[in-house]
Design an enzyme around this catalytic site. Structure first.
Site, PDB file in Angstrom:
ATOM      1  N   PRO A   1      35.012  85.528 -27.791  1.00  0.00           N
ATOM      2  CA  PRO A   1      35.185  84.463 -28.790  1.00  0.00           C
ATOM      3  C   PRO A   1      35.966  84.865 -30.030  1.00  0.00           C
ATOM      4  CG  PRO A   1      32.982  85.382 -28.952  1.00  0.00           C
ATOM      5  CD  PRO A   1      33.642  86.078 -27.779  1.00  0.00           C
ATOM      6  N   CYS A   2      37.265  85.058 -29.870  1.00  0.00           N
ATOM      7  CA  CYS A   2      38.097  85.399 -31.017  1.00  0.00           C
ATOM      8  C   CYS A   2      38.175  84.244 -32.017  1.00  0.00           C
ATOM      9  CB  CYS A   2      39.489  85.835 -30.569  1.00  0.00           C
ATOM     10  SG  CYS A   2      40.359  84.665 -29.512  1.00  0.00           S
ATOM     11  N   HIS A   3      37.814  83.039 -31.579  1.00  0.00           N
ATOM     12  CA  HIS A   3      37.830  81.891 -32.488  1.00  0.00           C
ATOM     13  C   HIS A   3      36.730  81.986 -33.541  1.00  0.00           C
ATOM     14  CE1 HIS A   3      35.115  80.872 -29.122  1.00  0.00           C
ATOM     15  NE2 HIS A   3      34.396  80.243 -30.032  1.00  0.00           N
TER      16      HIS A   3
END
Length: 280
Positions: free
Chosen positions: A243-245
């Site tokens: 989850p780089c977001h």
């Protein structure tokens, strides 16, 4: 236009026009549906109402989320994470490509790929026998570009399309009841030791929360490596599942995202809203 495309378009419209506070009628007209039909469709695919989605967008979320988020150092010492979402380090198991596998450049590895509709837009997914090796939104890349990128990372592998093999990864993220029956979802990624460490740290950020680049760096015991952390996040090969977001700037600004700030805010808002009860 498919239902998935309509919802993705509506979410992007809400992100772009949040400051104007568009009405239900405005949003429905944007996707060429009646307000009643659009409301029910949005609730079905997005898991929340257009009004609630807009309410979250209009909050000054960035700094508030950072202020309310718990330290990654604290989270990393816990056995479990709060929230009902399945995307955390107990559900997603990340395996790195071994040095021998890297040296062989994907020889004898079979990769299957497919493109699937989602409420956040079409997604490209590729899997090996050991797990998901690639996931990407189709916003700015053609199929040819995505396959070229895959071949560059796995040049001697056998690559073919197989929607049946890749659908489970999409179901694991977007379905409400598949995870418990299928067990942990495995990822099979290639990266440097530092990149792998960063990606593992991202899996410890609770769903719906965010952390700053500096906080991720501190959690790795390298407080001066925020810029390197940003580069590793930018190289993330598996969107959503890694989850780089969930990483933003210390100021509360969104920061970079391969698929643009609109998509990043859309994903953050959808993820935060997904577990709320839906009121039609």
């Amino acid at each position: 236009m498919s239902d998935y495309d309509r919802i993705a378009s509506a979410m992007a419209y809400l992100v772009d026009r949040a400051i104007d506070q568009p009405s239900l009628e405005d949003i429905a007209a944007h996707v060429h549906l009646s307000p009643y039909h659009f409301q029910r469709l949005f609730c079905r695919w997005a898991g929340t109402t257009p009004k609630r989605f807009l309410q979250v967008l209009t909050l000054e979320r960035g700094k508030g989320l950072l202020d309310n988020s718990r330290s990654l150092l604290d989270v990393s010492h816990e056995l479990g994470l709060s929230g009902s979402s399945r995307l955390h380090d107990h559900f997603v198991q990340l395996e790195a490509v071994t040095p021998g596998e890297y040296k062989n450049r994907g020889k004898d590895v079979q990769i299957e790929y497919g493109v699937h509709p989602t409420p956040l837009g079409p997604m490209f997914v590729a899997v090996t026998l050991r797990g998901v090796c690639r996931a990407a939104f189709m916003d700015f890349n053609s199929m040819e570009e995505l396959l070229d990128d895959l071949y560059n990372d796995w040049p001697l592998s056998s690559i073919r399309e197989n929607l049946a093999s890749t659908r489970h990864a999409i179901d694991a993220f977007f379905s409400s009841d598949t995870a418990s029956g299928q067990g942990p979802l495995s990822l099979h990624v290639t990266g440097t030791n530092f990149q792998i460490a960063v990606w593992r740290a991202l899996l410890k950020i609770p769903p719906g929360a965010v952390a700053s680049y500096a906080e991720v760096a501190r959690s790795l015991g390298a407080p001066r490596s925020a810029r390197a952390v940003g580069n590793a996040i930018g190289a993330n090969p598996v969107a959503l599942l890694i989850p780089c977001h969930r990483v933003i700037q210390q100021s509360g600004a969104l920061g970079g995202y391969r698929w643009g700030p609109t998509k990043k805010l859309m994903v953050q808002t959808w993820e935060k809203m997904r577990d709320e009860p839906v009121a039609l």
